[in-house]
Scaffold this motif. Structure first.
Motif, PDB file in Angstrom:
ATOM      1  N   GLU A   1       0.859  -1.178   0.000  1.00  0.00           N
ATOM      2  CA  GLU A   1       0.000   0.000   0.000  1.00  0.00           C
ATOM      3  C   GLU A   1       0.898   1.232   0.000  1.00  0.00           C
ATOM      4  OE1 GLU A   1      -3.531   2.026   2.702  1.00  0.00           O
ATOM      5  OE2 GLU A   1      -2.674   0.084   3.241  1.00  0.00           O
ATOM      6  N   GLN A   2       0.932   1.964  -1.110  1.00  0.00           N
ATOM      7  CA  GLN A   2       1.790   3.138  -1.228  1.00  0.00           C
ATOM      8  C   GLN A   2       1.113   4.339  -0.588  1.00  0.00           C
ATOM      9  OE1 GLN A   2       3.829   3.879  -5.030  1.00  0.00           O
ATOM     10  NE2 GLN A   2       3.154   5.998  -4.877  1.00  0.00           N
ATOM     11  N   LEU A   3       1.761   4.914   0.413  1.00  0.00           N
ATOM     12  CA  LEU A   3       1.218   6.070   1.111  1.00  0.00           C
ATOM     13  C   LEU A   3       1.582   7.370   0.422  1.00  0.00           C
ATOM     14  CD1 LEU A   3       1.975   4.989   4.790  1.00  0.00           C
ATOM     15  CD2 LEU A   3      -0.131   4.657   3.478  1.00  0.00           C
ATOM     16  N   SER A   4       2.799   7.445  -0.085  1.00  0.00           N
ATOM     17  CA  SER A   4       3.224   8.672  -0.748  1.00  0.00           C
ATOM     18  C   SER A   4       4.400   8.379  -1.667  1.00  0.00           C
ATOM     19  CB  SER A   4       3.627   9.739   0.279  1.00  0.00           C
ATOM     20  OG  SER A   4       4.748   9.305   1.035  1.00  0.00           O
ATOM     21  N   PHE A   5       4.600   9.286  -2.616  1.00  0.00           N
ATOM     22  CA  PHE A   5       5.741   9.199  -3.533  1.00  0.00           C
ATOM     23  C   PHE A   5       6.287  10.608  -3.712  1.00  0.00           C
ATOM     24  CE2 PHE A   5       7.122   9.235  -8.159  1.00  0.00           C
ATOM     25  CZ  PHE A   5       8.361   8.674  -7.897  1.00  0.00           C
TER      26      PHE A   5
ATOM     27  N   ALA B   1      12.230   8.008  -1.708  1.00  0.00           N
ATOM     28  CA  ALA B   1      11.100   8.568  -2.451  1.00  0.00           C
ATOM     29  C   ALA B   1       9.758   7.940  -2.071  1.00  0.00           C
ATOM     30  CB  ALA B   1      11.324   8.419  -3.953  1.00  0.00           C
ATOM     31  N   TYR B   2       9.776   6.687  -1.627  1.00  0.00           N
ATOM     32  CA  TYR B   2       8.522   5.963  -1.402  1.00  0.00           C
ATOM     33  C   TYR B   2       8.257   5.752   0.089  1.00  0.00           C
ATOM     34  CZ  TYR B   2       8.375   4.717  -6.364  1.00  0.00           C
ATOM     35  OH  TYR B   2       8.311   4.754  -7.735  1.00  0.00           O
ATOM     36  N   ASP B   3       6.998   5.855   0.455  1.00  0.00           N
ATOM     37  CA  ASP B   3       6.553   5.509   1.799  1.00  0.00           C
ATOM     38  C   ASP B   3       5.409   4.515   1.646  1.00  0.00           C
ATOM     39  OD1 ASP B   3       6.132   5.412   4.522  1.00  0.00           O
ATOM     40  OD2 ASP B   3       4.946   7.256   4.582  1.00  0.00           O
ATOM     41  N   SER B   4       5.618   3.297   2.125  1.00  0.00           N
ATOM     42  CA  SER B   4       4.632   2.227   1.948  1.00  0.00           C
ATOM     43  C   SER B   4       4.420   1.481   3.253  1.00  0.00           C
ATOM     44  CB  SER B   4       5.100   1.240   0.867  1.00  0.00           C
ATOM     45  OG  SER B   4       5.378   1.899  -0.336  1.00  0.00           O
ATOM     46  N   ARG B   5       3.358   0.690   3.282  1.00  0.00           N
ATOM     47  CA  ARG B   5       3.083  -0.168   4.433  1.00  0.00           C
ATOM     48  C   ARG B   5       2.222  -1.335   3.957  1.00  0.00           C
ATOM     49  NH1 ARG B   5      -1.321   3.732   7.483  1.00  0.00           N
ATOM     50  NH2 ARG B   5      -3.040   3.383   6.007  1.00  0.00           N
ATOM     51  N   PRO B   6       2.200  -2.447   4.707  1.00  0.00           N
ATOM     52  CA  PRO B   6       1.334  -3.564   4.330  1.00  0.00           C
ATOM     53  C   PRO B   6      -0.142  -3.173   4.441  1.00  0.00           C
ATOM     54  CG  PRO B   6       3.016  -4.258   5.897  1.00  0.00           C
ATOM     55  CD  PRO B   6       3.038  -2.769   5.870  1.00  0.00           C
ATOM     56  N   THR B   7      -0.931  -3.610   3.505  1.00  0.00           N
ATOM     57  CA  THR B   7      -2.369  -3.422   3.584  1.00  0.00           C
ATOM     58  C   THR B   7      -2.909  -4.171   4.801  1.00  0.00           C
ATOM     59  OG1 THR B   7      -2.583  -3.166   1.207  1.00  0.00           O
ATOM     60  CG2 THR B   7      -4.550  -3.846   2.395  1.00  0.00           C
ATOM     61  N   GLY B   8      -3.825  -3.536   5.504  1.00  0.00           N
ATOM     62  CA  GLY B   8      -4.388  -4.152   6.701  1.00  0.00           C
ATOM     63  C   GLY B   8      -4.978  -5.523   6.411  1.00  0.00           C
ATOM     64  N   GLY B   9      -4.646  -6.497   7.262  1.00  0.00           N
ATOM     65  CA  GLY B   9      -5.197  -7.839   7.142  1.00  0.00           C
ATOM     66  C   GLY B   9      -4.458  -8.752   6.196  1.00  0.00           C
ATOM     67  N   ILE B  10      -3.332  -8.286   5.601  1.00  0.00           N
ATOM     68  CA  ILE B  10      -2.671  -9.112   4.585  1.00  0.00           C
ATOM     69  C   ILE B  10      -2.088 -10.391   5.187  1.00  0.00           C
ATOM     70  CG2 ILE B  10      -0.458  -7.874   4.754  1.00  0.00           C
ATOM     71  CD1 ILE B  10      -2.058  -9.412   1.589  1.00  0.00           C
ATOM     72  N   LEU B  11      -1.524 -10.317   6.387  1.00  0.00           N
ATOM     73  CA  LEU B  11      -0.975 -11.525   6.994  1.00  0.00           C
ATOM     74  C   LEU B  11      -2.081 -12.504   7.376  1.00  0.00           C
ATOM     75  CD1 LEU B  11       1.958 -10.205   9.206  1.00  0.00           C
ATOM     76  CD2 LEU B  11       2.110 -11.718   7.219  1.00  0.00           C
ATOM     77  N   GLU B  12      -3.241 -11.965   7.777  1.00  0.00           N
ATOM     78  CA  GLU B  12      -4.370 -12.824   8.107  1.00  0.00           C
ATOM     79  C   GLU B  12      -4.882 -13.567   6.880  1.00  0.00           C
ATOM     80  OE1 GLU B  12      -3.918  -9.865  11.276  1.00  0.00           O
ATOM     81  OE2 GLU B  12      -3.914  -9.763   9.088  1.00  0.00           O
ATOM     82  N   LEU B  13      -4.562 -13.046   5.701  1.00  0.00           N
ATOM     83  CA  LEU B  13      -4.895 -13.737   4.454  1.00  0.00           C
ATOM     84  C   LEU B  13      -3.800 -14.717   4.057  1.00  0.00           C
ATOM     85  CD1 LEU B  13      -6.531 -14.102   1.790  1.00  0.00           C
ATOM     86  CD2 LEU B  13      -5.213 -12.178   0.887  1.00  0.00           C
TER      87      LEU B  13
END
Length: 205
Positions: A1-5, A83-95
């Motif tokens: 999940e890209q938060l900013s660029f 340049a990039y700020d990202s994080r895992p989408t919520g619930g991805i590990l639960e999937l």
């Protein structure tokens, strides 16, 4: 999940790592980079063909006579980190965890001008890399989503008949998966209205 660029931040960081005999500023370099991008992106989208950021950076840096002791891959990664700020989408590990326990293979197919190594760096940061059988970065395969060719390659690599493809861009992910004969899942947590009528897909939030 890209938060900013923030490409200017990436360019500023690269200037701390290179020789810059012309004394060019990050703003001057980024303005030229934006001009190049404005010429390239419409052609890439229209033809469903991808380009590699290392080729882009090589042209850009040689234009301004910037020289690095780093390898092209290292230059790419340094730009990415700044340049990039990202994080895992919520619930991805639960999937991913139950899929792994059930032996269902998963993989990544990403529209990106960056390399597989850079994507793997980001996945590893968040402990996600081990869950994926392979990573396809379109920069390394000529074709970009929604080209059915890149989806068919992914299907060939992962094997099996019942292949689901999940993505949040209906015009790239759902369209491309549908064109390639996959079962398309549209990840639509914000409840956006579909922009392409007539496609067959399952919407998930």
């Amino acid at each position: 999940e890209q938060l900013s660029f923030d490409p200017l931040a990436g360019t500023r960081h690269l200037l701390t790592l290179c020789q810059n005999p012309g004394g060019f500023t990050a703003e001057e370099i980024q303005a030229f980079a934006d001009e190049l991008s404005g010429e390239i992106w419409p052609k890439a989208r229209a033809t469903e063909m991808e380009f590699h950021c290392q080729a882009f950076q090589k042209y850009l840096h040689e234009w301004f006579q910037l020289s690095f002791e780093l390898t092209p891959q290292e230059v790419e990664l340094e730009f990415w980190k700044s340049a990039y700020d990202s994080r895992p989408t919520g619930g991805i590990l639960e999937l991913l965890k139950p899929l792994a326990r059930m032996g269902i293979p998963t993989a990544v197919l990403s529209n990106t001008t960056h390399s597989e190594k850079t994507l793997r760096y980001e996945l590893a940061r968040w402990g996600l890399e081990p869950y994926f059988r392979f990573v396809i970065a379109t920069a390394e395969y000529v074709h970009r989503k929604p080209s059915p060719r890149i989806f068919r390659l992914a299907a060939r690599k992962i094997g099996g008949r019942d292949i689901f493809y999940a993505g949040d861009k209906i015009e790239f992910d759902v369209l491309g998966a549908s064109r390639a004969g996959m079962k398309a899942l549209w990840y639509n947590p914000k409840g956006a209205a579909p922009s392409l009528p007539g496609l067959s897909y399952l919407e998930v939030s």
